[in-house]
Design a protein around this motif. Structure first.
Motif, PDB file in Angstrom:
ATOM      1  N   LEU A 154     -10.733   2.910  14.938  1.00 22.94           N
ATOM      2  CA  LEU A 154     -11.168   2.601  16.506  1.00 22.94           C
ATOM      3  C   LEU A 154     -10.043   1.413  16.974  1.00 22.94           C
ATOM      4  O   LEU A 154      -9.231   1.299  17.661  1.00 22.94           O
ATOM      5  CB  LEU A 154     -12.424   2.475  16.809  1.00 22.94           C
ATOM      6  CG  LEU A 154     -13.372   3.713  16.648  1.00 22.94           C
ATOM      7  CD1 LEU A 154     -15.118   3.101  16.812  1.00 22.94           C
ATOM      8  CD2 LEU A 154     -13.011   4.607  17.738  1.00 22.94           C
ATOM      9  N   LEU A 155     -10.410   0.459  15.980  1.00 21.75           N
ATOM     10  CA  LEU A 155      -9.538  -1.044  15.972  1.00 21.75           C
ATOM     11  C   LEU A 155      -8.242  -0.811  15.951  1.00 21.75           C
ATOM     12  O   LEU A 155      -7.368  -1.551  16.803  1.00 21.75           O
ATOM     13  CB  LEU A 155      -9.995  -1.833  15.014  1.00 21.75           C
ATOM     14  CG  LEU A 155     -11.467  -2.378  15.297  1.00 21.75           C
ATOM     15  CD1 LEU A 155     -11.841  -3.054  14.022  1.00 21.75           C
ATOM     16  CD2 LEU A 155     -11.705  -3.319  16.622  1.00 21.75           C
ATOM     17  N   ALA A 156      -7.539   0.090  15.379  1.00 22.24           N
ATOM     18  CA  ALA A 156      -6.120   0.461  15.158  1.00 22.24           C
ATOM     19  C   ALA A 156      -5.631   1.295  16.259  1.00 22.24           C
ATOM     20  O   ALA A 156      -4.569   1.027  16.999  1.00 22.24           O
ATOM     21  CB  ALA A 156      -5.600   0.872  13.837  1.00 22.24           C
ATOM     22  N   ALA A 157      -6.447   2.145  16.695  1.00 22.09           N
ATOM     23  CA  ALA A 157      -5.799   3.409  17.595  1.00 22.09           C
ATOM     24  C   ALA A 157      -5.939   3.010  19.091  1.00 22.09           C
ATOM     25  O   ALA A 157      -5.133   3.391  20.053  1.00 22.09           O
ATOM     26  CB  ALA A 157      -6.549   4.676  17.485  1.00 22.09           C
ATOM     27  N   VAL A 158      -6.698   1.874  19.721  1.00 20.83           N
ATOM     28  CA  VAL A 158      -7.145   1.525  20.867  1.00 20.83           C
ATOM     29  C   VAL A 158      -5.652   1.021  21.378  1.00 20.83           C
ATOM     30  O   VAL A 158      -5.462   1.335  22.685  1.00 20.83           O
ATOM     31  CB  VAL A 158      -8.152   0.509  21.286  1.00 20.83           C
ATOM     32  CG1 VAL A 158      -9.292   1.310  21.196  1.00 20.83           C
ATOM     33  CG2 VAL A 158      -7.733  -0.753  20.167  1.00 20.83           C
ATOM     34  N   LEU A 159      -4.630   0.383  20.780  1.00 17.68           N
ATOM     35  CA  LEU A 159      -3.477   0.010  21.273  1.00 17.68           C
ATOM     36  C   LEU A 159      -2.485   0.529  20.744  1.00 17.68           C
ATOM     37  O   LEU A 159      -1.240   0.313  20.988  1.00 17.68           O
ATOM     38  CB  LEU A 159      -3.553  -1.471  20.913  1.00 17.68           C
ATOM     39  CG  LEU A 159      -4.450  -2.380  21.608  1.00 17.68           C
ATOM     40  CD1 LEU A 159      -4.011  -4.009  21.321  1.00 17.68           C
ATOM     41  CD2 LEU A 159      -3.888  -2.560  23.241  1.00 17.68           C
TER      42      LEU A 159
END
Ligand code: UD1
Ligand code: PEP
Length: 451
Positions: free
Chosen positions: A191-196
């Motif tokens: 989640l933390l890597a894919a959001v941006l």
């Protein structure tokens, strides 16, 4: 206890590391539980994704908050912790330095640095993963984390002298990812890597713990686009930028359940202010089957031992909505007082019953088995791990010297010492500060006899 510069209270290990407990007194009274350890630390990492200010409320005064604050500061983030009011202000406008000194010292007590990977790659183009800490409850590999990062386009160099070096020369890009096991950490990593990341990411086989869903809520406030399907698949549509957030953390359901088990084991009556029912339903069902009583109110949940016999149960730990692995240790202490044979099949971690040895030395009858004593699919079947426990009760417990092995095991030892006849010295007690805010103050409020 000493207060750090940011207002978080931690134990002074040299002076404060042994708790002398005189057991045998019921714990009675009211305590307040704040936000979840396993959410707050992740929300603090999420703040790193966006320039600007984020505000996190209902933050517990635990050591992990202090560790993550210091980690963020190493990267140039401004962090102010108002421990008394439970507020953390984070300004991640000036993130700098991916490769930082001291990170190894700090990470030695936490697994959180691995979650810095995506945010640091987005903000600074690279990240370093140091040796990780956290509780010693199994191998705790990070293969899913690294595979997820690779799928999103990162290059992972394991040979770098400063830790695992993560770069993304062409930026991170959406990908199709499947987790072989619904890992909490690897879900958060994705989640933390894919959001941006550029484009869409599909994450199947994900974990959907309430703490993860609260992290999704934070990311959505920041501007992310994330949905979840009924089959535990997250769909993340990458956005170009995010902004700061203000959020009140969900309650720590592990701490609440730990105090509930303490009430049961000591024949006590504890009102846990802040405890919420939806996240605890699975625990509450088991608590009721064991013979504990509870009353859910708008302000919290009251847990008590109604007198008479406790009943044995068979439980299997599992990912949400199953019975949490972090709930089993405190409950096992209460099960030593139940009338008959209880079974606990641990399917999340291969090595989470080490804490039972001191309980046996205190008088409990607990036998560990390599076999799966349950029907859930289990990765530890036919492997050499003692991951099932049979507990025979009721057995009186007698106080003794105990060494705290890990966070939840340590809290269960504390409960055992409080339930036992006679004095106990619980050594290494400061480990419990990692996840149980002001537990000494709470024990005091509940009438425990300790020094
Ligand atoms: C800080 C935090 O939030 N800690 C919690 C988190 O830990 P954590 O996020 O470390 O736990 P995971 O859910 O990732 O681990 C679950 C299982 O997956 C395995 N695994 C995990 C990652 C990986 O790359 N490879 C792999 O094999 C682990 O060894 C374990 O057997 O969830 C656990 C399960 O609810 C809780 O007990 C911890 O309290
Ligand atoms: C195992 C735990 O934490 P960590 O993952 O931080 O070691 C826990 O909270 O019980």
């Amino acid at each position: 206890m000493t207060e750090s510069k940011d207002g978080v209270f931690t134990s002074d290990a040299a002076n404060d590391d042994v708790l002398h407990v005189v057991g045998g007194k019921p714990l009675n009274g009211t305590i307040k539980v704040r936000g979840a350890k396993n959410f707050v630390s992740k929300a603090m990492v999420a703040a790193l994704l966006a320039p600007g200010r984020s505000v996190l409320k209902n933050v517990p005064e635990i050591r992990d908050v202090h560790v993550v604050s210091d980690l963020l500061r190493l990267h140039g983030v401004d962090v102010e912790v108002d421990g008394a009011n439970g507020i953390v202000n984070i300004d991640a406008t000036h993130v700098q330095l991916a490769d930082v000194a001291d990170v190894d010292t700090l990470s030695g007590s936490s697994r959180i640095p691995i979650l810095f990977s995506g945010p640091l790659v987005h903000r600074l183009g690279e990240a370093f993963i140091p040796a990780l800490g956290g509780c010693n409850i199994g191998g705790r590999p990070i293969d899913f984390h690294l595979e997820t990062l690779r799928k999103l386009g990162a290059t992972v160099d394991k040979e770098h002298k400063d830790g695992i070096h993560i770069t993304a020369p062409k930026g991170l890009h959406g990908a199709k990812i499947h987790l072989p096991y619904p890992s909490v950490g690897a879900t958060e990593q994705t989640l933390l890597a894919a959001v941006l990341a550029e484009g869409k990411t599909e994450l199947s086989g994900a974990a959907i713990e309430p703490e993860i869903m609260d992290l999704v809520a934070v990311l959505q406030k920041m501007g992310a686009v994330i949905s979840v399907d009924v089959d535990r698949t997250f769909r993340i549509e990458g956005v170009k930028q995010l902004k700061g957030f203000t959020h009140t953390a969900l309650t720590d359901r592990i701490e609440a359940a730990s105090w509930a088990s303490a009430a049961l084991a000591t024949h006590g009556d504890i009102f846990v202010k802040g405890a919420t029912q939806p996240e605890m339903m699975t625990f509450l069902n088991v608590f009721r089957k064991v013979g504990g009583e509870f009353d859910v109110t708008d302000r919290g949940i009251r847990f008590w031992h109604p007198g008479g016999d406790l009943h044995p149960v068979a439980i299997e730990t599992d990912v949400h909505p199953g019975f949490m692995t972090d709930w089993q240790q405190p409950l096992v202490v209460a099960l030593t007082q139940a009338n008959g044979l209880s079974i606990v099949h641990e399917t999340v971690y291969e090595n989470r019953f080490g804490f039972t040895k001191p309980l046996v030395q205190m008088g409990a009858t607990i036998q560990l088995y390599r076999e799966c004593l349950g029907s859930l699919p289990c990765r530890f079947q036919q492997r050499n791990y003692k991951h099932s426990a049979v507990i025979f009760g009721p057995t009186p417990l007698t106080g003794r010297d105990i060494d705290v092995p890990d966070l939840r095991g340590g809290f269960s030892h504390l409960i055992a010492a409080l339930a036992a006849k006679g004095p106990s010295d619980v050594h290494g007690i400061s480990l419990i500060d990692r996840g149980y805010a002001d537990f000494r103050g709470k024990l005091d409020a509940l009438g425990a006899d300790f020094s």
